[in-house]
Design a protein around this motif. Structure first.
Motif, PDB file in Angstrom:
ATOM      1  N   PHE A  23      28.667  38.037  39.705  1.00  0.00           N
ATOM      2  CA  PHE A  23      28.771  36.993  38.645  1.00  0.00           C
ATOM      3  C   PHE A  23      30.281  36.850  38.175  1.00  0.00           C
ATOM      4  CE2 PHE A  23      29.118  35.700  34.227  1.00  0.00           C
ATOM      5  CZ  PHE A  23      28.258  34.517  34.378  1.00  0.00           C
ATOM      6  N   ALA A  24      30.879  38.089  37.771  1.00  0.00           N
ATOM      7  CA  ALA A  24      32.056  37.718  37.374  1.00  0.00           C
ATOM      8  C   ALA A  24      33.138  37.449  38.463  1.00  0.00           C
ATOM      9  CB  ALA A  24      32.981  39.225  37.279  1.00  0.00           C
ATOM     10  N   THR A  25      32.808  37.255  39.642  1.00  0.00           N
ATOM     11  CA  THR A  25      33.682  36.769  40.884  1.00  0.00           C
ATOM     12  C   THR A  25      33.445  35.309  40.709  1.00  0.00           C
ATOM     13  OG1 THR A  25      33.819  38.579  42.098  1.00  0.00           O
ATOM     14  CG2 THR A  25      34.146  36.525  43.124  1.00  0.00           C
ATOM     15  N   THR A  26      31.952  34.965  40.694  1.00  0.00           N
ATOM     16  CA  THR A  26      31.677  33.310  40.870  1.00  0.00           C
ATOM     17  C   THR A  26      32.268  32.872  39.765  1.00  0.00           C
ATOM     18  OG1 THR A  26      29.665  34.004  42.113  1.00  0.00           O
ATOM     19  CG2 THR A  26      29.697  31.927  40.710  1.00  0.00           C
ATOM     20  N   GLN A  47      48.103  43.557  44.405  1.00  0.00           N
ATOM     21  CA  GLN A  47      47.424  44.137  44.894  1.00  0.00           C
ATOM     22  C   GLN A  47      46.812  45.172  44.385  1.00  0.00           C
ATOM     23  OE1 GLN A  47      46.248  43.497  48.635  1.00  0.00           O
ATOM     24  NE2 GLN A  47      44.827  44.859  47.789  1.00  0.00           N
ATOM     25  N   ASP A  48      45.230  45.178  44.375  1.00  0.00           N
ATOM     26  CA  ASP A  48      44.563  46.373  43.580  1.00  0.00           C
ATOM     27  C   ASP A  48      44.666  47.549  44.790  1.00  0.00           C
ATOM     28  OD1 ASP A  48      43.237  48.116  41.993  1.00  0.00           O
ATOM     29  OD2 ASP A  48      41.543  47.321  42.687  1.00  0.00           O
ATOM     30  N   THR A  49      44.684  48.787  44.318  1.00  0.00           N
ATOM     31  CA  THR A  49      44.284  49.924  45.402  1.00  0.00           C
ATOM     32  C   THR A  49      43.466  50.735  44.995  1.00  0.00           C
ATOM     33  OG1 THR A  49      45.899  51.440  44.067  1.00  0.00           O
ATOM     34  CG2 THR A  49      47.035  49.850  45.707  1.00  0.00           C
ATOM     35  N   ALA A  50      42.897  51.627  45.948  1.00  0.00           N
ATOM     36  CA  ALA A  50      41.691  52.348  45.844  1.00  0.00           C
ATOM     37  C   ALA A  50      42.214  53.787  45.331  1.00  0.00           C
ATOM     38  CB  ALA A  50      41.179  52.483  47.068  1.00  0.00           C
ATOM     39  N   PHE A 109      38.909  39.703  48.142  1.00  0.00           N
ATOM     40  CA  PHE A 109      38.814  41.119  48.348  1.00  0.00           C
ATOM     41  C   PHE A 109      39.389  41.792  49.467  1.00  0.00           C
ATOM     42  CE2 PHE A 109      35.291  39.439  45.454  1.00  0.00           C
ATOM     43  CZ  PHE A 109      35.485  40.377  44.624  1.00  0.00           C
ATOM     44  N   GLY A 110      39.733  43.150  49.406  1.00  0.00           N
ATOM     45  CA  GLY A 110      40.326  43.773  50.462  1.00  0.00           C
ATOM     46  C   GLY A 110      41.970  43.513  50.572  1.00  0.00           C
ATOM     47  N   ASN A 111      42.540  43.692  51.361  1.00  0.00           N
ATOM     48  CA  ASN A 111      43.922  43.492  51.637  1.00  0.00           C
ATOM     49  C   ASN A 111      44.516  42.312  51.617  1.00  0.00           C
ATOM     50  OD1 ASN A 111      43.990  46.331  51.233  1.00  0.00           O
ATOM     51  ND2 ASN A 111      43.932  46.514  53.527  1.00  0.00           N
ATOM     52  N   PHE A 112      45.478  41.871  51.041  1.00  0.00           N
ATOM     53  CA  PHE A 112      46.068  40.585  51.153  1.00  0.00           C
ATOM     54  C   PHE A 112      46.720  40.278  52.435  1.00  0.00           C
ATOM     55  CE2 PHE A 112      50.017  37.818  50.592  1.00  0.00           C
ATOM     56  CZ  PHE A 112      49.588  36.647  50.173  1.00  0.00           C
ATOM     57  N   ASP A 113      46.419  39.121  52.981  1.00  0.00           N
ATOM     58  CA  ASP A 113      46.928  39.051  54.413  1.00  0.00           C
ATOM     59  C   ASP A 113      48.033  37.854  54.179  1.00  0.00           C
ATOM     60  OD1 ASP A 113      47.531  37.682  56.953  1.00  0.00           O
ATOM     61  OD2 ASP A 113      45.544  38.685  57.725  1.00  0.00           O
ATOM     62  N   PRO A 114      49.609  38.119  54.331  1.00  0.00           N
ATOM     63  CA  PRO A 114      50.342  36.962  54.153  1.00  0.00           C
ATOM     64  C   PRO A 114      50.297  35.981  55.204  1.00  0.00           C
ATOM     65  CG  PRO A 114      51.536  39.040  55.311  1.00  0.00           C
ATOM     66  CD  PRO A 114      49.876  39.383  54.911  1.00  0.00           C
ATOM     67  N   PRO A 137      40.880  40.907  41.107  1.00  0.00           N
ATOM     68  CA  PRO A 137      39.507  41.334  41.353  1.00  0.00           C
ATOM     69  C   PRO A 137      39.417  42.891  41.765  1.00  0.00           C
ATOM     70  CG  PRO A 137      39.971  39.533  42.504  1.00  0.00           C
ATOM     71  CD  PRO A 137      41.481  39.833  41.790  1.00  0.00           C
ATOM     72  N   GLN A 138      38.493  43.545  41.284  1.00  0.00           N
ATOM     73  CA  GLN A 138      38.220  45.188  41.644  1.00  0.00           C
ATOM     74  C   GLN A 138      38.405  45.264  43.337  1.00  0.00           C
ATOM     75  OE1 GLN A 138      34.193  46.134  41.113  1.00  0.00           O
ATOM     76  NE2 GLN A 138      34.695  48.180  41.291  1.00  0.00           N
TER      77      GLN A 138
END
Length: 579
Positions: A342-345, A470-473, A496-501, A522-523
C-alpha cells in the motif's frame, strides 16, 4: 470546530506596511509579525504529568497563517535555560538562509533568555507546511502548522466548507531529553513512544485519555479540506477515516493531480492535503472513527499503537453527545503496519498537477549527479567506553559512509565569513566509497565503521542536480524520509533493490513527477530526485527520523552566489545568535 481539550489559535500580532528597504523590493509589501515564547509547561497525557517544552504554552504550538507573497517576521524568545532554534519546514528561504533554523548549520542556537527574529518571504509558495524546533529532539513537542493561503483559487472545483489542520505527533511518558542524552553518550537506541497523537490528543484507547480525544464536527453533504501534517519524531504513519475516501490534492505545499484513496502514508516532515466529503449515512452515534498507526519498516522497537479520533456528523435533532468509550474504534480501511505494498502504491500514484498555471519544471538534463548510500551502522566501541548498541557497539548512521558531525559554529556563518578552517570541509563523496550489493548484505554480520566529519558538497549557482538515495541492508532495511532544506525537488524515479545507473534512468518520469521537500526513500530500495540549485546559501540534507539524524544520517550542500546581485545571499541579520 471541536478538538477535545485542544484549541488551535492563530498568533498574528500585526500587519504593517514596510516603508524601508529591509527586504528586497520584489517581496510583497505586507509583513505578518508573530511572537513565539519557547517555555516549559506542565502537560498531562496517559495519566502522566510532565514538563513539556512548548511555544506560548501550547501543545501542539500555534498555527501560523499567512498569504502567498507575504513577508514574515517571527520573534522567538527563548525562556528556558538551554538552547533552541526554529525551522520553517518547506519554506524555501530564497536568499534568507539565516532564517532556516537548523542549529550549527545555518545559525548558532538561541541561548536561554535571548531572542532572534526570523525574517523571510513566502514567494511562489502556497499550501500546508509545518514549523518545528531544530535543536536536538525538541521538535517532539515544539511544532505546529504553517499555512500559506493561495493568491488564486484552488485548482479543484469542490466547494470547501472548512479547512481542518490535523497534526500527528508522539507522546513519551519518559523524559525524552534524557533518552536523547543517553543515545549520544552510549550509542544506544530510543524506546518506542507510548502513544501517537492527533492534534496533541492520544484518544480513548489509552489510559486516562477518553477526554483527550480529537473530535471534528462536520455537516452531512459538505466537503472539507484536511491539512495533514506528520510531526512525529521517529515514525512514518498510515491514516484513514472509516467508511470515507480521501482525495489527495496537495503534497508538501505543491498541488497534485487529484488522487482518491482509502488511506494515506505520510512520513515525518511531510504534509498532505486531502478532500473529504461527509457523504455517509450517519450511524446511531453520528460518529466515524479516524485512526493513525505506524508504517513499520524496522526490526527495532517500534510503536504498535493505533490512535483514534472521530468525525461527528452534525445532527440538529440529536442533542446528546456520544462518549468515546462507547464508540467503535474499527477503521477497516486503515492499512496494516507492514503493508509495504500500500505504501509503495500510494507514493507511486502521486503526480504533479503540471498545468499551465502550475507547471512542473523538472530539470530535463543534469549537470551533476550524486549517488549516496543512506545507512544505519554499527561502530566498534572505543576502548574503556560502555556502548549500548547491538552486541555492545554504537548505533550510528551515515551517508556514503560519512557520519555527519555538527561543528561548533554554523556552517553558513563560517562560509559567509570565509572561516572554513576546522568548521567544515568540501568534498562530500559523490558516490559510495565501496560498491557492493547494498540491499543484499547480511544486516548484522556485515557492516563497516563509518568516517566522521563535516564534509559538504559545493555547487555553482544554477546547477541541475540529481541525487540518488540508496537504502542499505546494514542493521535493517528501512524507509527513510529525507528532507532537503532550501529547495523543492522532483522525485523522478524510485524502486527496490540496487539503483542501476544504466537501466533505471530510462524509466524516469520527467513529465509530471511529484514535487516535494521530503522524500520517503523505499525500504530496501532507492529514490532519485532532481532540483535546480538556485538558492544561494548552505542547506541541510537529513533523515527526518530524528534518531537517525542524531546518529549522523545527514550532510549539507553549499550553493554559491550567482552572477547577478539578486542571486546572492543577504548579509546576516544584526541579531543573529552567536556561538
Amino acid at each position: 470546530m471541536e478538538h477535545g481539550r485542544h484549541n488551535y489559535s492563530l498568533l498574528w500580532v500585526g500587519l504593517v506596511i514596510l516603508t524601508v528597504g529591509a527586504l528586497p523590493s520584489s517581496f510583497s509589501q505586507t509583513t505578518r509579525r508573530f511572537k513565539f515564547n519557547v517555555e516549559w509547561k506542565k502537560v498531562t497525557r496517559l495519566c502522566h504529568a510532565k514538563q513539556l517544552l512548548t511555544v506560548n504554552g501550547q501543545y501542539p504550538g500555534p498555527t501560523i497563517i499567512v498569504d502567498e507573497g507575504d513577508n514574515v517576521e517571527i520573534k522567538v524568545t527563548n525562556k528556558i535555560a538551554g538552547n533552541t532554534t526554529i525551522h520553517w519546514h518547506g519554506v524555501r528561504q530564497y536568499r534568507t538562509g539565516w532564517a532556516d533554523g537548523p542549529a550549527y548549520v545555518t545559525q548558532c542556537p538561541i541561548r536561554g533568555g535571548q531572542s532572534y527574529t526570523y525574517k523571510f518571504s513566502v514567494i511562489n509558495q502556497r499550501g500546508t507546511l509545518l514549523w518545528h524546533a531544530h535543536y536536538g529532539w525538541q521538535r517532539l513537542s515544539v511544532h505546529g502548522a504553517f499555512i500559506i493561503k493561495p493568491r488564486n483559487p484552488f485548482p479543484f472545483s469542490a466547494p470547501i466548507q472548512a479547512e481542518i489542520p490535523i497534526i500527528f505527533g508522539e507522546w513519551w511518558n519518559v523524559d525524552v531529553d534524557a533518552m536523547e542524552n543517553d543515545i549520544v553518550l552510549y550509542g544506544g537506541g530510543p524506546s518506542g513512544s507510548d502513544a501517537f497523537t492527533i492534534n496533541g490528543l492520544p484518544g480513548p484507547l489509552f489510559p486516562c485519555s477518553t477526554k483527550d480525544t480529537f473530535i471534528q464536527t462536520v455537516e452531512p453533504g459538505k466537503t472539507y479540506l484536511l491539512r495533514i501534517i506528520n510531526a512525529a519524531l521517529n515514525q512514518e504513519l498510515f491514516f484513514a477515516i472509516a467508511n470515507h475516501t480521501l482525495t489527495v490534492v496537495e503534497a508538501d505545499a505543491v498541488y497534485t493531480k487529484p488522487y482518491t484513496t482509502s488511506a494515506i502514508m505520510i512520513a515525518p516532515g511531510q504534509t498532505t492535503n486531502v478532500l473529504i466529503t461527509a457523504d455517509q449515512n450517519p450511524n446511531p452515534t453520528n460518529m466515524f472513527p479516524m485512526a493513525t498507526r505506524a508504517y513499520l519498516t524496522s526490526i527495532f522497537p517500534s510503536d504498535k499503537n493505533t490512535t483514534v479520533g472521530y468525525l461527528r456528523y452534525k445532527n440538529t435533532k440529536t442533542t446528546k453527545k456520544s462518549n468515546p468509550t462507547t464508540l467503535s474504534y474499527n477503521v477497516e480501511n486503515l492499512p496494516l503496519m507492514n503493508d509495504n505494498t500500500f505504501a509503495t502504491t500510494f507514493s507511486d500514484s502521486l503526480r504533479s498537477l503540471a498545468s499551465a498555471q502550475y507547471p512542473c519544471n523538472v530539470p530535463q538534463k543534469i549537470d551533476k549527479q550524486v549517488v549516496t548510500t543512506i545507512s544505519l551502522n554499527l561502530q566498534d566501541c572505543p576502548p574503556g567506553k560502555t556502548c549500548q548498541g547491538y552486541e555492545g557497539k554504537n548505533f550510528l548512521a551515515s551517508m556514503n559512509n560519512q557520519s555527519f558531525v555538527r561543528p561548533y559554529m554554523s556552517i553558513l556563518e563560517s562560509y559567509y565569513k570565509n572561516l572554513t578552517k576546522k568548521v567544515f570541509s568540501k568534498g562530500f563523496p559523490t558516490k559510495p566509497p565501496n560498491a557492493f550489493d547494498y540491499t543484499g548484505v547480511n544486516s548484522l554480520t556485515e557492516n563497516m565503521n563509518t568516517g566522521f566529519g563535516t564534509k559538504v558538497l559545493v555547487l555553482p549557482f544554477g546547477t541541475n542536480l540529481e541525487i540518488v538515495f540508496q537504502d542499505t541492508a546494514f542493521l535493517n532495511l528501512e524507509n527513510h524520509p529525507i528532507h532537503v532544506h532550501g529547495h523543492n525537488f522532483f522525485i523522478v524515479g524510485a524502486g527496490f533493490g540496487n539503483f542501476d545507473p544504466v537501466r533505471h534512468p530510462k524509466k524516469y518520469n520527467l513529465i509530471d513527477p511529484p514535487e516535494r521537500n521530503t522524500v520517503a526513500v523505499p525500504q530496501g530500495g532507492w529514490a532519485a530526485i532532481r532540483l535546480k540549485a538556485d538558492n544561494p546559501g548552505v542547506w541541510f540534507i537529513h533523515c527526518h527520523i530524528e534518531v537517525h539524524t542524531t546518529w549522523g544520517l545527514a550532510t549539507a550542500f553549499i550553493v554559491q552566489n550567482g552572477p547577478s546581485p539578486n542571486q546572492s545571499i543577504f548579509p546576516p541579520p544584526k541579531d543573529l545568535p552567536t556561538c
